[in-house]
Enzyme design. Structure first.
Site: not given
Ligand code: NAD
Length: 469
Positions: A215, A450, A139, A219, A237, A271
Site C-alpha cells: 500500500g 516478495e 490497484n 500507511t 511494499e 506502483c
Molecule cells: P493504502 O495504504 O491506503 O491501503 C492499502 C491497504 O491498507 C488497504 O487494504 C487499506 O484498507 C489498508 N490500510 C489502510 N490503513 C491501514 C492501517 N492503518 N493499518 C493497516 N492497514 C491499513 O494504499 P492504497 O491507496 O490502497 O494503494 C495505493 C498505494 O499502494 C500506492 O502508494 C502504491 O504505490 C502502493 N502500491 C505498492 C505496490 C508495491 O508492490 N510496492 C504495489 C501496489 C500498490
C-alpha cells in the site's frame, strides 16, 4: 460467510458510473477475534498437511480462477474501473499464475546446511510462522491479494487477509473458489473493511506474527510505528515515483510504445509505472512529439468495452487527487502537452471518474509534481545531458521502487542499472516479470522483498540445528 459484528456496511462504488453497486462489510476487533480463533483451530492441521496435498489444493484453486476468468475479469473491471481486457490478460491471468507458482515452489523449497569440517554439521529448519496477516491495495485487487496469500499458504501458514475496501469484490468471489477447491475451513480468513476498523487491528493483534503489507508509504510508516516493540516480521511494499531513462541510442519506435505503456497502464495506477521520463537532450523534441502523439491514441472509455485501453480511476477522491496534481503542476510552471482534464464518457459512464492521459513538460526535478506519488495517468518529461546527470535525476526522490532504462549501449545499461537506487531495474523493457525474482523497493518504497525464495523465506521461521560429530 459471516455478517460483520457491527452490522455496518460501507458503500462500494463502480468507478466507471459513480454509482453504488454493492455493500462492503465493515469488520472490527470482534470479527478479527473470531477469525483468529478459526485460524488457531486450523493451524496445526494445515502445517502438517503434506506439501503435495497443499500444492494439489492450491493448483485446483488456480485452475478454478482460470475457469472463471471471464467472470472475475468483469468483476475486477466493474469494481476498479480498469479495462476488462487488461483485467483478464494481466490481473486474472497473474492471480492464477501466482497461486500455481507458489504451489510448485512449496514442493521445491529447501533449506540450508552448513558443514564445519569434521567438527559438526548445521541444518536449518524452515517452519511455518503460524498465523500471518496479508493486507493489499486497490490497484491490482486479486493479483496482489494472491501474491501474498499463495506463498503464505504454500509454506504452511494460516492467513488472515484483508483486501482493499475500495475493491473488495474479487476477494469475495475468490473466497467461494477457495471453498470449492477444498481449502480447509480456517486456513484462509478474509476480513473486509477499512484500514482503521480492521487493517490496523490485524497489524497489532498479538497472535498474528507476520504482516505482509502492500500500500502507500504513509500507511507503511504508520504500521511500522503501530507494531514497534511487538517483534513481528514485516514486509512492506510501498509507493513509487519511478524514473524512465531514454537514451539517444534506444530503439526509437519500440521505446516510444513501451514508455507510453509504462506511464499509462492501468490508468497509471501501478506502483511500477514510470511517471518521471528523462530523455537525452539530442532526441528530446523528436521523442516528446512521438510520445504525445502515441498518448493521444489511447482509447478512453467504458471499462466493460473490450476495445477500451484507458478506463476510470478508482474513486472520486482519487480522481480529485490526480486532477489537483495536474493543477499543481501548472502552478509550478509545467505545460500540459496533452490531457489535463476529467474526461467525459457518454451513456452509462457519464458520471464516471475518468481522467485524460496527461503529459507535462517544463518542470524542475525538485517540484512537488516530480517528488510526490500521484498514482494516476500523469507523467512528466525532462531532458538530460549525460549519464551522470540522468542517474542523479533518477535518484533524486525519496522513493526507490523501480526504473526502466532504454539504450543499446551494453556497458551503459549495466553501469546505470548498478547506480540506480531501486529494487527493480528493467533494461529495454518494463513490467517483464519472472515470479522467481526478488520484488520490492528501497528508501520510502519499502522494506523486504516478495517473489520466489524471498517470499518463502519471509513466510517461514528459520531454526538452525547444530550437531557435533
Ligand atoms: P493504502 O495504504 O491506503 O491501503 C492499502 C491497504 O491498507 C488497504 O487494504 C487499506 O484498507 C489498508 N490500510 C489502510 N490503513 C491501514 C492501517 N492503518 N493499518 C493497516 N492497514 C491499513 O494504499 P492504497 O491507496 O490502497 O494503494 C495505493 C498505494 O499502494 C500506492 O502508494 C502504491 O504505490 C502502493 N502500491 C505498492 C505496490 C508495491 O508492490 N510496492 C504495489 C501496489 C500498490
Amino acid at each position: 460467510m459471516v455478517a460483520p459484528d457491527s452490522g455496518n456496511y460501507i458503500d462500494n462504488v463502480e468507478p466507471a458510473t459513480g454509482q453504488v453497486y454493492s455493500l462492503v462489510p465493515e469488520s472490527n476487533d470482534v470479527d478479527l477475534d473470531s477469525a483468529v480463533k478459526s485460524a488457531e483451530a486450523a493451524k496445526e492441521h494445515w502445517a502438517n498437511t503434506s506439501l503435495e496435498k497443499r500444492a494439489e489444493i492450491l493448483c485446483r484453486l488456480a485452475d478454478l480462477i482460470d475457469a472463471n476468468a471471464d467472470e472475475l475479469a468483469k468483476a475486477e473491471a466493474i469494481d476498479n474501473g480498469k479495462a476488462v481486457s487488461f483485467a483478464k490478460d494481466v490481473d486474472i491471468y497473474r492471480s492464477a499464475a501466482n497461486i500455481r507458482f507458489f504451489a510448485h515452489a512449496g514442493t521445491q523449497f529447501s533449506s540450508e546446511s552448513h558443514a564445519m569440517g569434521d567438527l559438526a554439521i548445521n541444518y536449518t529448519l524452515r517452519d511455518p510462522i503460524g498465523i500471518v496477516g496479508c493486507i493489499s491495495p486497490w490497484n491490482f485487487p486479486l493479483y496482489l491479494f494472491t501474491w501474498k496469500i499463495a506463498p503464505a499458504l504454500a509454506c504452511g501458514n494460516v492467513v488472515i487477509a484483508k483486501p482493499s475496501e475500495v475493491t473488495p469484490m474479487t476477494a469475495y468471489l475468490f473466497s467461494k473458489l477457495c471453498i470449492e477447491a477444498g481449502l480447509p475451513a480456517g486456513v484462509l480468513n478474509i476480513l473486509h473493511g477499512t484500514g482503521p476498523s480492521i487493517g490496523g487491528p490485524i497489524t497489532t493483534h498479538p497472535n498474528i506474527k507476520a504482516i505482509s503489507f502492500t500500500g502507500g508509504s504513509a500507511t507503511g510508516a504508520h504500521i511500522t510505528k503501530a507494531t514497534a516493540g511487538m517483534f513481528k516480521k514485516l514486509s512492506l511494499e510501498l509507493g513509487g515515483k519511478n524514473p524512465t531513462l531514454v537514451f539517444a541510442d534506444c530503439d526509437f519506435d519500440e521505446t516510444v510504445t513501451e514508455v507510453v505503456r509504462a506511464a499509462f497502464s492501468n490508468q497509471g495506477q501501478i506502483c511500477l509505472c514510470g511517471s518521471r521520463i528523462y530523455i537525452e537532450r539530442a532526441i528530446y523534441e523528436k521523442f516528446r512529439n512521438a510520445f504525445v502523439d502515441k498518448v493521444k491514441t489511447l482509447r478512453i472509455g467504458d471499462p466493460l468495452d473490450e476495445s477500451t485501453q484507458h478506463g476510470a480511476t478508482v474513486s472520486q477522491s482519487h480522481m480529485e487527487k490526480v486532477l489537483s496534481y495536474i493543477e499543481l503542476a501548472q502552478q509550478e510552471g509545467g505545460t500540459v502537452l496533452t490531457g489535463g482534464k476529467r474526461h467525459q464518457v457518454t451513456g452509462r459512464c457519464k458520471d464516471g471518474f475518468f481522467v485524460e492521459p496527461t503529459v507535462i513538460e517544463g518542470l524542475d526535478n525538485q517540484c512537488r509534481t516530480n517528488q510526490e506519488e500521484i498514482f494516476g495517468p500523469v507523467c512528466t518529461l525532462m531532458p538530460f545531458d549525460n549519464d551522470d546527470a540522468a542517474v542523479k535525476l533518477a535518484n533524486g526522490t525519496q522513493y526507490g521502487l523501480a526504473a526502466s532504462v532504454w539504450t543499446n549501449d551494453l556497458k551503459r545499461a549495466h553501469r546505470v542499472a548498478k547506480q540506480i537506487e531501486a529494487g527493480i531495474v528493467w533494461i529495454n523493457c518494463w513490467l517483464l516479470r519472472d515470479l522467481r525474482t526478488p520484488f520490492g523497493g528501497v528508501k520510502s518504497s519499502g522494506v523486504g522483498r516478495e517473489g520466489g525464495l524471498e517470499a518463502m523465506r519471509f513466510f517461514t521461521e528459520p531454526k538452525n540445528v547444530c550437531i557435533k560429530y
